[in-house]
Design a protein around this motif. Sequence first.
Motif, PDB file in Angstrom:
ATOM      1  N   TYR A  55      35.612  46.248  49.559  1.00 16.54           N
ATOM      2  CA  TYR A  55      36.731  46.251  48.924  1.00 16.54           C
ATOM      3  C   TYR A  55      36.817  45.206  47.877  1.00 16.54           C
ATOM      4  O   TYR A  55      37.234  45.355  46.589  1.00 16.54           O
ATOM      5  CB  TYR A  55      38.053  46.099  49.824  1.00 16.54           C
ATOM      6  N   GLY A  56      36.161  44.084  47.990  1.00 17.08           N
ATOM      7  CA  GLY A  56      35.821  42.859  47.089  1.00 17.08           C
ATOM      8  C   GLY A  56      34.815  43.569  45.879  1.00 17.08           C
ATOM      9  O   GLY A  56      35.207  43.273  44.886  1.00 17.08           O
ATOM     10  N   VAL A  57      33.993  43.945  46.190  1.00 18.57           N
ATOM     11  CA  VAL A  57      32.948  44.737  45.231  1.00 18.57           C
ATOM     12  C   VAL A  57      33.495  45.574  44.580  1.00 18.57           C
ATOM     13  O   VAL A  57      33.548  45.834  43.003  1.00 18.57           O
ATOM     14  CB  VAL A  57      31.537  45.209  46.092  1.00 18.57           C
ATOM     15  N   VAL A  58      34.485  46.672  45.014  1.00 20.48           N
ATOM     16  CA  VAL A  58      35.003  47.785  44.235  1.00 20.48           C
ATOM     17  C   VAL A  58      36.097  46.932  43.527  1.00 20.48           C
ATOM     18  O   VAL A  58      36.316  47.353  42.097  1.00 20.48           O
ATOM     19  CB  VAL A  58      35.458  48.645  45.097  1.00 20.48           C
ATOM     20  N   VAL A  60      35.766  44.074  41.934  1.00 18.67           N
ATOM     21  CA  VAL A  60      35.105  43.444  40.900  1.00 18.67           C
ATOM     22  C   VAL A  60      34.902  44.609  39.977  1.00 18.67           C
ATOM     23  O   VAL A  60      34.798  44.217  38.672  1.00 18.67           O
ATOM     24  CB  VAL A  60      33.904  42.543  41.403  1.00 18.67           C
ATOM     25  N   ILE A  61      34.355  45.474  40.276  1.00 15.15           N
ATOM     26  CA  ILE A  61      33.723  46.600  39.306  1.00 15.15           C
ATOM     27  C   ILE A  61      35.039  47.249  38.365  1.00 15.15           C
ATOM     28  O   ILE A  61      35.013  47.312  37.451  1.00 15.15           O
ATOM     29  CB  ILE A  61      33.149  47.994  40.360  1.00 15.15           C
ATOM     30  N   LEU A  62      36.171  47.114  39.082  1.00 12.23           N
ATOM     31  CA  LEU A  62      37.231  47.870  38.712  1.00 12.23           C
ATOM     32  C   LEU A  62      37.754  46.930  37.340  1.00 12.23           C
ATOM     33  O   LEU A  62      38.272  47.221  36.439  1.00 12.23           O
ATOM     34  CB  LEU A  62      38.420  48.126  39.579  1.00 12.23           C
ATOM     35  N   ALA A  63      37.786  45.589  37.838  1.00 12.22           N
ATOM     36  CA  ALA A  63      38.349  44.598  37.054  1.00 12.22           C
ATOM     37  C   ALA A  63      37.252  44.480  35.878  1.00 12.22           C
ATOM     38  O   ALA A  63      37.941  44.194  34.625  1.00 12.22           O
ATOM     39  CB  ALA A  63      38.336  43.208  37.694  1.00 12.22           C
ATOM     40  N   THR A  64      35.992  44.328  35.883  1.00 15.03           N
ATOM     41  CA  THR A  64      35.211  44.395  34.933  1.00 15.03           C
ATOM     42  C   THR A  64      35.390  45.744  33.891  1.00 15.03           C
ATOM     43  O   THR A  64      35.402  45.535  32.791  1.00 15.03           O
ATOM     44  CB  THR A  64      33.668  44.651  35.356  1.00 15.03           C
ATOM     45  N   GLY A  65      35.598  46.955  34.576  1.00 13.93           N
ATOM     46  CA  GLY A  65      35.972  48.113  33.734  1.00 13.93           C
ATOM     47  C   GLY A  65      37.104  48.034  33.142  1.00 13.93           C
ATOM     48  O   GLY A  65      37.359  48.311  31.858  1.00 13.93           O
TER      49      GLY A  65
END
Length: 75
Positions: A55-58, A60-65
């Motif tokens: 969930y943390g990795v997802v 971070v990916i969503l926040a970067t996007g």
Amino acid sequence: MEDGKHFERFACAPGLRLEAHERLTAVHFDNLSSRLARLEEVIERLEKRLWLTVYGVVAVILATGFQSIMTAIPH
């Protein structure tokens, strides 16, 4: 028994060995059961940590996007 005779049980070496083996086997099974229970608890905790990492990795990916979309939109 069927003919009316009643035999008393007596302790003999093979019988005592069998009883000792049965007690030892019961102790082994109890020990294995407790180890299995502890192992299941450890696996559950590891699984929770793994999902938290996923969930943390997802996130971070969503926040970067989201951040790249926000920088691409003109003000």
